[in-house]
Design a protein around this motif. Sequence first.
Motif: not given
Lengths: 81, 150, 112
Positions: C16-22
Amino acid sequence: MIFVILLSLLLLIILVTGLIAVFIPHIFGSVVLFNAFSFFVVLAYLLLSAPDVAFTEAVIGVISTAYYVIAVRELRKGDRE
Amino acid sequence: MKSTTNSIILEVACRLLIPVLIVFGVYVLVHGEYSPGGGFQAGVVLALAVVLNRVMEPADTKKGYWTFKIIALAGMGPIIYLLTGLWSIPFGGNFLEYGHLPLAVHEAERHLYGILFVEIGVTVGVMATIISIFDSLGKVGDPDDHGSLL
Amino acid sequence: MKHRFSRLSFAYGLICLAVLGIMVYCTTFLPSYTQLDNPAHRNVAEHYITQAKAETGSPNMVTAVLADYRGLDTLIETSVIFTAGVVTYALIAIRRRKNYIWGGDEDHEIDD
């Protein structure tokens, strides 16, 4: 300038409230925090001068809180048995 | 005498809130062309009045709710919208072209009436849908439900 | 109600954090606020802002666009809301009734 500061503060509060609402283990606290999240989103929409969207978001926040409270009640009934 | 409500606080609060909610919902509906608001918001506000009434009722109520009727009412909303759109076709307009509605007013005012009819349809659909979802989540056909609200 | 975070939910949180960063990175490509020449203000918005009062008689531009210029979209949106209500009724409420129409009584026993 005051607009940018207020909006940044509001977006930070929205981010923190949403993250706590996702990660808190207590399920009814999650519902209450989601309600607070929706209220701060309403304030952000009002600050961005979109009163129509703000009205819709306020009303939807209230009705979804009612749904979540009923769903939590059903979950607790399942726990008791 | 059997109590008719969940608690006295809820009863007093709802006795004040429900009429205000109904009046405010109708105001949002008919004043939606001039102020923030419209069909969707009016539908949710009117549904909140009914939902408050549901919350107010005691937990051991044996009363079943009108589920099939409320689903039929939710289907009436898009039908009202569709009939308003089709109404202008025999009078030389296109689908949803409110300027050709057969009303004896100025053309811009015909647009206002068309928007009002359309938003009545949206209001009926949204209100009945929200009440039906609430009833599905809650006590429908569930006579041995003894859980309190929280 | 005790709930401990397992290693799997930690992995989900990382995803989720990776998708948020993207997504946050992608917002840098959006046109910025308060610029008059970004795409939302160039094509049809000018006509709506200047002509909506005269053409529809409604001072509220949001209502004019929602119910008059984009009336067909609102019709489909209303039927989508109706579909959501019917599907919720079919998934939750019919399963709870005594005469459970899609299966036997044992499903009702499991459910409650």
